[in-house]
Design an enzyme around this catalytic site. Structure first.
Site, short mmCIF file in Angstrom:
data_model
loop_
_atom_site.label_atom_id
_atom_site.label_comp_id
_atom_site.label_asym_id
_atom_site.label_seq_id
_atom_site.Cartn_x
_atom_site.Cartn_y
_atom_site.Cartn_z
N ARG A 108 0.87 -1.19 0.00
CA ARG A 108 0.00 0.00 0.00
C ARG A 108 0.90 1.23 0.00
O ARG A 108 1.78 1.35 0.85
CB ARG A 108 -0.91 0.04 1.23
N HIS A 135 -7.52 0.91 -6.14
CA HIS A 135 -7.73 0.14 -4.90
C HIS A 135 -8.46 -1.16 -5.26
O HIS A 135 -9.64 -1.34 -4.95
CB HIS A 135 -8.55 0.99 -3.92
N GLN A 138 -10.45 -3.68 -2.81
CA GLN A 138 -11.71 -3.08 -2.36
C GLN A 138 -12.86 -3.47 -3.29
O GLN A 138 -13.99 -3.71 -2.85
CB GLN A 138 -11.54 -1.56 -2.31
N ASP A 233 -16.76 8.40 -1.13
CA ASP A 233 -15.48 8.24 -0.42
C ASP A 233 -15.10 9.63 0.12
O ASP A 233 -15.69 10.65 -0.29
CB ASP A 233 -14.42 7.70 -1.40
N CYS A 274 -16.15 2.91 1.08
CA CYS A 274 -15.02 2.02 1.39
C CYS A 274 -14.57 2.17 2.84
O CYS A 274 -13.98 1.26 3.40
CB CYS A 274 -13.86 2.32 0.44
N ARG A 319 -14.08 -7.19 2.97
CA ARG A 319 -12.66 -6.99 2.66
C ARG A 319 -11.86 -8.22 3.06
O ARG A 319 -10.93 -8.63 2.37
CB ARG A 319 -12.10 -5.75 3.38
N1 CP Z 1 -11.17 0.79 2.83
C1 CP Z 1 -9.89 0.67 3.22
O1 CP Z 1 -9.00 0.37 2.44
O2 CP Z 1 -9.70 0.91 4.53
P1 CP Z 1 -8.28 1.03 5.26
O3 CP Z 1 -7.65 2.31 4.77
O4 CP Z 1 -8.62 1.08 6.72
O5 CP Z 1 -7.45 -0.15 4.91
N1 NVA Z 2 -9.51 7.45 -1.28
C1 NVA Z 2 -9.15 6.99 0.03
C2 NVA Z 2 -9.45 5.55 0.19
C3 NVA Z 2 -9.16 4.98 1.54
C4 NVA Z 2 -9.49 3.54 1.66
C5 NVA Z 2 -7.67 7.26 0.26
O1 NVA Z 2 -6.86 6.98 -0.63
O2 NVA Z 2 -7.33 7.78 1.32
#
Ligand code: CP
Ligand code: NVA
Length: 332
Positions: A108, A135, A138, A233, A274, A319
């Site tokens: 990530r 992502h 997700q 989001d 999400c 998830r």
């Molecule tokens: N939705 C999601 O990816 O959550 P986190 O950032 O908590 O992993």
């Molecule tokens: N768009 C958000 C998604 C988090 C799961 C981010 O990148 O922070």
């Protein structure tokens, strides 16, 4: 031929056929049923996976850790400050080191090119746990959640609308998965926050094959009309400057998902997000934004988030099952 993803990377959904995505959703449902009935599924006993997080996480990290344990694997978590990646050691070098020790690597972080480079050098499957652009794990959870509501393959021909910051990683990925699976996708937001034009073109080409449609609109009425799923989001994503809040509030407030907006969607519409979400002032950032701009709720109101249409916690649970499916499918 039966689908096999053994040995594959999981970097973005554009790399997968509709059948392969379908397989991952079905495998997620299967693993969910096994988990619910306490049926052991330690299919990957003795393997090891590395979890690199250059950005923070609750769901993704926990899903990889619990998922690895359920499958009989050991997971090693490398937090945003603990690894040498990029600071003292290149991505290519890190990939070659971790590839000697682990059977799979989750990443990530920032640009998509980073996870692509990791995959190029690792020699073992690499999974994208979120980049600036995409992502993908997700999305497997999200389609599973939609199908739990509307039936397996029941999303074909239905409309899914992403409200707000439609060009972020989640908005982009939702457009891709909808195009792949023949689901009508609508990005509803201001012109400044729309998905990248080249990605829209790519998705329209996919949609032409699958029967999906891709619509971009600035009109909330048009975006919400007939939608089976209203998805949103946060307005400022991880890695973006906190200085953007003022501008984003100005641009995105008209797209806040509230009861009035949900009433414009299909009568059986569900709300998805999400997470994490700023639906109240019970977070540090939510409170800071309130103190500065006076908004107690941001991308979604508390009423919708906590209301009967909301499926956000089913989505969060999924998830786990979908990330297990991705690990199992690629490592089996
Ligand atoms: N939705 C999601 O990816 O959550 P986190 O950032 O908590 O992993
Ligand atoms: N768009 C958000 C998604 C988090 C799961 C981010 O990148 O922070």
């Amino acid at each position: 031929m039966p689908v096999s993803l053994s040995g594959r990377h999981f970097l973005k959904l554009l790399d997968f056929t509709p059948e392969e995505i379908r397989y991952l959703i079905d495998l997620s449902a299967e693993l969910k049923a096994k988990k619910r009935s306490h049926e052991p599924h330690r299919y990957l006993e003795g393997r090891n996976v590395a979890l690199i997080f250059e950005k923070t996480s609750t769901r993704t990290r926990c899903a990889f850790e619990v998922g690895a344990a359920d499958l009989g694997m050991h997971a090693v978590y490398l937090d945003p400050s603990a690894s040498q990646i990029g600071k003292k050691e290149s991505i290519a070098d890190t990939a070659r080191v971790l590839g000697r020790m682990f059977d799979g690597i989750e990443y990530r972080g920032f640009g998509q090119e980073r996870v692509e480079e990791l995959a190029e050098y690792a020699g073992v499957p690499v999974w994208n746990g979120l980049t600036t652009e995409f992502h993908p794990t997700q999305m497997i959870a999200d389609v599973l959640t939609m199908e739990e509501e509307f039936g397996r393959d029941g999303m074909r021909g239905r409309k899914v609308t992403f409200m707000g910051d439609a060009g972020n990683n989640v908005g982009n990925s939702l457009m891709v998965v909808c195009a792949k699976l023949g689901i009508d996708f609508c990005a509803c937001g201001p012109a400044e926050q729309m998905p990248d034009a080249a990605l829209v073109e790519q998705c329209r080409a996919v949609a032409a094959e699958t029967g999906a449609t891709i619509t971009l609109t600035e009109s909330v009425d048009e975006g919400a009309a007939g939608a089976s799923v209203i998805y949103t989001d946060i307005w400022v994503s991880m890695g973006e400057s906190a200085d953007l809040w003022g501008e984003r509030i100005r641009l995105l407030s008209p797209y806040q998902v509230n009861a009035e907006l949900m009433a414009k969607a299909a009568p059986d519409a569900i709300f998805m997000h999400c997470l994490p979400s700023f639906h109240d002032r019970k977070t540090t950032i939510g409170e800071e934004v309130f103190q500065k701009f006076g908004l107690p709720e941001l991308e979604v109101t508390d009423e919708v988030f906590e209301g009967p249409c909301s499926r956000v916690f089913d989505e969060a649970e999924n998830r786990l099952h979908s990330i297990k499916a991705v690990m199992y499918a690629t490592l089996r």
